[in-house]
Scaffold this active site. Structure first.
Site, short mmCIF file in Angstrom:
data_model
loop_
_atom_site.label_atom_id
_atom_site.label_comp_id
_atom_site.label_asym_id
_atom_site.label_seq_id
_atom_site.Cartn_x
_atom_site.Cartn_y
_atom_site.Cartn_z
N SER A 279 -2.41 3.02 31.34
CA SER A 279 -2.17 3.14 29.50
C SER A 279 -3.27 2.23 28.99
CB SER A 279 -0.86 2.37 29.11
OG SER A 279 0.30 3.14 29.98
N SER A 317 0.15 8.15 31.30
CA SER A 317 -0.83 7.23 30.41
C SER A 317 -0.02 7.12 29.33
CB SER A 317 -2.25 7.61 30.57
OG SER A 317 -2.93 6.70 30.04
N ASP A 319 -1.41 6.01 25.82
CA ASP A 319 -2.69 5.76 24.80
C ASP A 319 -2.31 5.93 23.43
OD1 ASP A 319 -4.05 5.77 27.38
OD2 ASP A 319 -3.68 7.81 27.41
#
Length: 402
Positions: A279, A317, A319
Site C-alpha cells: 500500500s 494494494s 493506494d
C-alpha cells in the site's frame, strides 16, 4: 491491506551492468536523499526544504513505536496550518488509486470537500485507536467545548511483515506525541513514524517527502508531498529498471520459470509480495487557491508519480491520495451560510499537475533511499543497496550534481 511478508536478508548476488559487477547484499553507504544521487524528477525546482513543509504553515510530526522484539510501527501527523482547524477548515479531496485498505473519515471528506482535523498515518489495525485519540485531541481544545461531532482522518498501510500489528500497543500516546512534535522546516524521512515497519519493492520503505515551487509566471505556488511507502511492483528510478537489474521484482518467479532460467534467488518469499501487493498513502499540500474538485484532480496526478516508480497498483494494494489547499482565499468556516471562494480556473491547473507528479515520484525515491534496516523476531529488512543503485544510474548517465 495485504502485508509484504517474509522478506528476509538475502545473501550476496551479482548483477552485470556493462563491465561492472554490482553486489546486492547488506546495505551499503549512508542514507541519502534522491537528489544526491542525481534523481531530480521533472523540470520544476524544489522548495528550500524539498518537503511538504515548504507549503507555508504545514507541520509534520512523527512518533516511532519500538517495543520488545516484535513491535515496529508508529504515527505520522500532518497538520495543515497552525490555527483552529475545526473553524478554519481547508478544502480537501480524496483520490483512490486502488481501494484495498482502510481510510477513516473519508466519506465526510468527500461529501463536504474539507478537512476539520489533522491527517494521521499509521498501521492498518491502528487506525481506530489513532482516530479516537485524534478526536479526543480535537475535543479537548477549549474552543471545541460545545462540539458534538468531529471527523478525524486517518490513513494506513500494513506493516505486518515487521510489526506484530494485532498487538497495537501505545498508539494513542504515539498520536499525542506526533501531534505535539509536529513542526515546520526539515522533515525526518525513512524508517520513522508511520514508516517504521514498512517495506517497498522488497527493501525497507518508509516516509519520504518532496516539494516543487512554480515560477512566478505560473503563479509562484508551492506543492508539497509526503508519502508512507509500503508497496511493491517492478522498481524503476528515472526510467532505469533497478528492480530487474538487482534481481528483485514482482512476478519474478513466474517470469524466470517461463523463460526457463534458474531462479535468481531474490524472490520475495510470499505470494502477496510476489504480485506487488502492499500500500501507499500520499498526502499532497498546496498554497494554490484550489477547491476539492481540482484537488481531486491533483491527487490523480500523484498516482502518476507513484506509477513512475514501478507500481501498477496491484489488486492487494491500497493506494490513496489526500490533497488539501492552505490558501486563505479558499478556507471555510462551518458557520458560514454563503461560501465565496476565489479559486484557480481549470486552465491554470496544468503546472500544478506537473508539480505534484514530480514531487510524488521524488518523495517515493526518498522513502527508499532514506530508510534504515529494521529487525524483529520475524526477520530483518535491509534498505535498497545505494552504492549498487548509484552505479546503475551512472551507467545510464544519471549522476549526482557537482
Amino acid at each position: 491491506m495485504t502485508p509484504i511478508m517474509q522478506i528476509f536478508e538475502v545473501g550476496t548476488r551479482f548483477v552485470a551492468v556493462g563491465l561492472a559487477l554490482i553486489a546486492v547484499s547488506a546495505p551499503v553507504g549512508a542514507q541519502q536523499r534522491a537528489r544526491t544521487m542525481g534523481l531530480a524528477p521533472g523540470v520544476f525546482a524544489p522548495g528550500p526544504n524539498n518537503a511538504i513543509t515548504d507549503v507555508a504553515g504545514v507541520r509534520v510530526g512523527h512518533e516511532t513505536v519500538t517495543l520488545g522484539d516484535s513491535i515496529r510501527t508508529g504515527v505520522t501527523a500532518i497538520i495543515p496550518h497552525g490555527g483552529d482547524l475545526y473553524r478554519d477548515r481547508v478544502p480537501a479531496a480524496l483520490h483512490v488509486g486502488n481501494g484495498f485498505g482502510k481510510l477513516l473519515g473519508v466519506t465526510q471528506l468527500r461529501e463536504l470537500g474539507e478537512l476539520e482535523t489533522p491527517i494521521l498515518l499509521t498501521c492498518t489495525l491502528c487506525i481506530w485507536q489513532a482516530g479516537d485519540a485524534l478526536a479526543q485531541y480535537m475535543l479537548a481544545k477549549p474552543a471545541n467545548a460545545n462540539v458534538r461531532s468531529i471527523n478525524p482522518v486517518v490513513g494506513e498501510t500494513n506493516d505486518g511483515q515487521l510489526n506484530a500489528t494485532r498487538a497495537r500497543p501505545g498508539i494513542a500516546a504515539a498520536v499525542n506525541r506526533a501531534l505535539a512534535n509536529a513542526d515546520t522546516g526539515r522533515v525526518i524521512e525513512g524508517s520513522v513514524g508511520a514508516g517504521h515497519g514498512t517495506v517497498m519493492f522488497g527493501w525497507k520503505g518508509g516516509i519520504g517527502t518532496s516539494s516543487r515551487k512554480l515560477p512566478a509566471s505560473l503563479g509562484g505556488y508551492t506543492v508539497g508531498v509526503i508519502v508512507q511507502g509500503n508497496y511493491g511492483g517492478v522498481l524503476q528510478m528515472a526510467g532505469v529498471p533497478v528492480g530487474q537489474l538487482l534481481g528483485r521484482y514482482a512476478f519474478q518467479r513466474d517470469v524466470e520459470r517461463a523463460a526457463g532460467t534458474p531462479p535468481g534467488g531474490g524472490g520475495f518469499g510470499d505470494a502477496g509480495a510476489e504480485r506487488g501487493d502492499g500500500s501507499c498513502m500520499i498526502v499532497v499540500a498546496t498554497d494554490a487557491p484550489v477547491l476539492s474538485r481540482n484537488l481531486e484532480r491533483m491527487g490523480a496526478r500523484a498516482v502518476m508519480g507513484l506509477a513512475r516508480t514501478g507500481s501498477s497498483a496491484s489488486n492487494g494494494s491500497g493506494d490513496y491520495v489526500i490533497a488539501f489547499s492552505t490558501s486563505l482565499r479558499v478556507r471555510r468556516s462551518p458557520d458560514a451560510t454563503l461560501s465565496t471562494n476565489d479559486e484557480l480556473g481549470n486552465d491554470a491547473m496544468s503546472a500544478l499537475f506537473q508539480a505534484v507528479t514530480e514531487a510524488t515520484e521524488e518523495a517515493l525515491y526518498d522513502a527508499l533511499l532514506m530508510a534504515t534496516p529494521v529487525s524483529t523476531r520475524a526477520g530483518r529488512v535491509n534498505p535498497l543497496p545505494r552504492d549498487s543503485v548509484r552505479v546503475l544510474l551512472q551507467a545510464r548517465g544519471i549522476r549526482a550534481p557537482r
